[in-house]
Scaffold this motif. Structure first.
Motif, mmCIF file in Angstrom:
data_model
loop_
_atom_site.group_PDB
_atom_site.id
_atom_site.type_symbol
_atom_site.label_atom_id
_atom_site.label_comp_id
_atom_site.label_asym_id
_atom_site.label_seq_id
_atom_site.Cartn_x
_atom_site.Cartn_y
_atom_site.Cartn_z
ATOM 1 N N GLY A 115 44.198 35.172 23.057
ATOM 2 C CA GLY A 115 44.182 36.083 21.917
ATOM 3 C C GLY A 115 43.311 37.303 22.081
ATOM 4 N N VAL A 116 42.641 37.454 23.223
ATOM 5 C CA VAL A 116 41.753 38.590 23.457
ATOM 6 C C VAL A 116 42.388 39.533 24.477
ATOM 7 C CG1 VAL A 116 39.475 39.316 24.245
ATOM 8 C CG2 VAL A 116 39.727 37.182 22.955
ATOM 9 N N GLN A 117 42.440 40.835 24.129
ATOM 10 C CA GLN A 117 43.022 41.818 25.029
ATOM 11 C C GLN A 117 42.195 41.925 26.303
ATOM 12 O OE1 GLN A 117 45.871 43.522 23.893
ATOM 13 N NE2 GLN A 117 46.175 44.248 25.993
ATOM 14 N N ALA A 118 42.860 41.865 27.456
ATOM 15 C CA ALA A 118 42.145 41.941 28.727
ATOM 16 C C ALA A 118 43.090 42.441 29.808
ATOM 17 C CB ALA A 118 41.598 40.573 29.119
ATOM 18 N N PRO A 119 42.589 43.284 30.716
ATOM 19 C CA PRO A 119 43.408 43.705 31.857
ATOM 20 C C PRO A 119 43.421 42.596 32.906
ATOM 21 C CG PRO A 119 41.234 44.649 32.046
ATOM 22 C CD PRO A 119 41.251 43.890 30.740
ATOM 23 N N GLY A 120 44.245 42.769 33.906
ATOM 24 C CA GLY A 120 44.297 41.806 35.000
ATOM 25 C C GLY A 120 44.737 42.500 36.269
ATOM 26 N N ARG A 121 44.598 41.794 37.392
ATOM 27 C CA ARG A 121 44.934 42.406 38.675
ATOM 28 C C ARG A 121 45.408 41.318 39.633
ATOM 29 N NH1 ARG A 121 42.644 47.074 41.516
ATOM 30 N NH2 ARG A 121 42.647 46.780 43.792
ATOM 31 N N VAL A 122 46.542 41.568 40.268
ATOM 32 C CA VAL A 122 47.083 40.665 41.281
ATOM 33 C C VAL A 122 47.233 41.446 42.577
ATOM 34 C CG1 VAL A 122 49.069 39.282 41.995
ATOM 35 C CG2 VAL A 122 48.319 39.236 39.611
ATOM 36 N N GLU A 123 46.717 40.886 43.663
ATOM 37 C CA GLU A 123 46.869 41.506 44.985
ATOM 38 C C GLU A 123 47.668 40.567 45.879
ATOM 39 O OE1 GLU A 123 43.119 42.564 46.630
ATOM 40 O OE2 GLU A 123 42.518 43.822 44.910
ATOM 41 N N THR A 124 48.517 41.152 46.686
ATOM 42 C CA THR A 124 49.331 40.336 47.582
ATOM 43 C C THR A 124 49.095 40.729 49.037
ATOM 44 O OG1 THR A 124 51.268 41.808 47.665
ATOM 45 C CG2 THR A 124 51.125 40.267 45.801
ATOM 46 N N CYS B 275 52.701 36.861 49.819
ATOM 47 C CA CYS B 275 52.063 35.852 48.976
ATOM 48 C C CYS B 275 50.919 36.488 48.206
ATOM 49 C CB CYS B 275 51.569 34.669 49.799
ATOM 50 S SG CYS B 275 50.417 35.152 51.131
ATOM 51 N N VAL B 276 50.486 35.833 47.149
ATOM 52 C CA VAL B 276 49.384 36.334 46.323
ATOM 53 C C VAL B 276 48.059 35.936 46.969
ATOM 54 C CG1 VAL B 276 48.231 36.136 44.078
ATOM 55 C CG2 VAL B 276 50.728 36.267 44.204
ATOM 56 N N SER B 277 47.251 36.944 47.274
ATOM 57 C CA SER B 277 45.974 36.701 47.954
ATOM 58 C C SER B 277 44.778 36.758 47.010
ATOM 59 C CB SER B 277 45.767 37.728 49.080
ATOM 60 O OG SER B 277 45.814 39.047 48.564
ATOM 61 N N SER B 278 44.961 37.371 45.829
ATOM 62 C CA SER B 278 43.842 37.518 44.896
ATOM 63 C C SER B 278 44.363 37.653 43.472
ATOM 64 C CB SER B 278 43.004 38.743 45.278
ATOM 65 O OG SER B 278 41.996 38.965 44.327
ATOM 66 N N PHE B 279 43.609 37.079 42.523
ATOM 67 C CA PHE B 279 43.979 37.169 41.120
ATOM 68 C C PHE B 279 42.702 37.338 40.291
ATOM 69 C CE2 PHE B 279 44.923 34.594 37.127
ATOM 70 C CZ PHE B 279 45.453 35.673 36.442
ATOM 71 N N ALA B 280 42.609 38.461 39.574
ATOM 72 C CA ALA B 280 41.510 38.702 38.652
ATOM 73 C C ALA B 280 42.076 38.624 37.242
ATOM 74 C CB ALA B 280 40.878 40.066 38.906
ATOM 75 N N PRO B 281 41.802 37.569 36.488
ATOM 76 C CA PRO B 281 42.473 37.356 35.213
ATOM 77 C C PRO B 281 42.004 38.241 34.070
ATOM 78 C CG PRO B 281 40.895 35.621 35.599
ATOM 79 C CD PRO B 281 40.922 36.439 36.844
ATOM 80 N N ASP B 282 40.802 38.817 34.181
ATOM 81 C CA ASP B 282 40.302 39.587 33.034
ATOM 82 C C ASP B 282 39.597 40.859 33.451
ATOM 83 O OD1 ASP B 282 38.130 38.441 34.209
ATOM 84 O OD2 ASP B 282 37.566 37.194 32.492
ATOM 85 N N SER B 283 39.973 41.407 34.604
ATOM 86 C CA SER B 283 39.425 42.685 35.031
ATOM 87 C C SER B 283 40.408 43.335 35.994
ATOM 88 C CB SER B 283 38.056 42.526 35.716
ATOM 89 O OG SER B 283 38.186 41.740 36.898
ATOM 90 N N ASP B 284 40.321 44.655 36.116
ATOM 91 C CA ASP B 284 41.227 45.388 37.000
ATOM 92 C C ASP B 284 40.412 46.289 37.933
ATOM 93 O OD1 ASP B 284 43.338 46.562 38.253
ATOM 94 O OD2 ASP B 284 43.986 47.762 36.534
#
Length: 262
Positions: free
Chosen positions: A235-244, A253-262
């Protein structure tokens, strides 16, 4: 021998009354009994029956143990090894709460998942319970209502999908997060990602997250793709970032995942 003379000797001393001795002993015993009763039933309470905070063979036992543990700030051993990110924030609330009472008994929400709810500190808290090592465990705690159930509690990665580009791998990963599908999300992770990344992915899925891809950067020279995400985490707005990694073994393949920061 002369008769009739007074007889000299020791006169028997008058016996002292023991009444006050018994009264004193009785008062002492009453005071001791009162002190023991107070310490036994009030503080530290060693005569009281300790609330069960360990049983978790069934969802019903676990839910009551968890509520008892919250009331005494002793619920740490009832959590699952991997649980939602918001459950850690709940522990801080739990430490400041005043008592807890079960309000909704354990009931089944999915094939291998039960929920229950309790009140603490004037708030309603829902918990989600799944099978774990040694019995059932709590995977999520949500203030204000019961957590949404998982479609499956399986944690083994699904077979690696056939993806051709990093963008495709990243998109499948985001879709799996949104569908709260742990095996599908793990299936597109690179084999060499840290365990903390694998655990973090599951933590997000145990909660309630929703992402959309806002922007994609394809770094051809670096053989890498970056997906910038807009999202809601519990329920909280947050950016995210996926690196492959676009040239990973077996395909992108996905090498990195930042769930609440970009």
């Amino acid at each position: 021998m002369t008769y009739g003379q007074p007889h000299y000797g020791y006169e028997a001393r008058a016996k002292k009354s023991k009444t006050w001795l018994w009264i004193t002993l009785t008062l002492v015993l009453v005071l001791i009994a009162g002190s023991v009763a107070f310490t036994g039933f009030v503080t530290p309470g060693f005569f009281k029956t300790k609330a069960d905070t360990t049983s978790r063979a069934t969802p019903e036992q676990l839910s009551q143990s968890f509520v008892n543990g919250v009331a005494e700030n002793r619920a740490s051993q009832l959590w699952c090894a991997i649980r939602s990110k918001r459950s850690y924030a709940f522990e801080q609330l739990m430490g400041a709460s005043e008592g807890a009472q079960l309000s909704t008994p354990a009931h089944q929400r999915a094939a291998q998942e039960y929920s229950a709810a309790f009140t603490t500190g004037g708030q309603t808290v829902g918990i989600a319970m799944i099978p774990g090592e040694g019995g059932w465990c709590v995977r999520d705690a949500k203030v204000g209502g019961e957590p949404e159930p998982l479609p499956s509690v399986e944690t083994r990665p699904a077979p690696r999908p056939d993806v051709k580009t990093g963008e495709e791998a990243g998109t499948k990963f985001v879709d799996a997060i949104n569908e709260r599908d742990i095996p599908a999300a793990l299936s597109v992770l690179c084999e060499k990602v840290p365990d903390t990344t694998r655990d973090g992915v599951q933590q997000i899925i145990h909660g309630e997250a929703r992402y959309t891809v806002a922007k994609t950067d394809v770094l051809t020279t670096a053989k890498q793709t970056i997906l910038h995400l807009d999202g809601l985490i519990d329920g909280v707005q947050a950016p995210g970032r996926v690196e492959t990694s676009d040239d990973g073994d077996g395909g992108p393949c996905v090498s990195s995942f930042a769930p609440d920061s970009d």
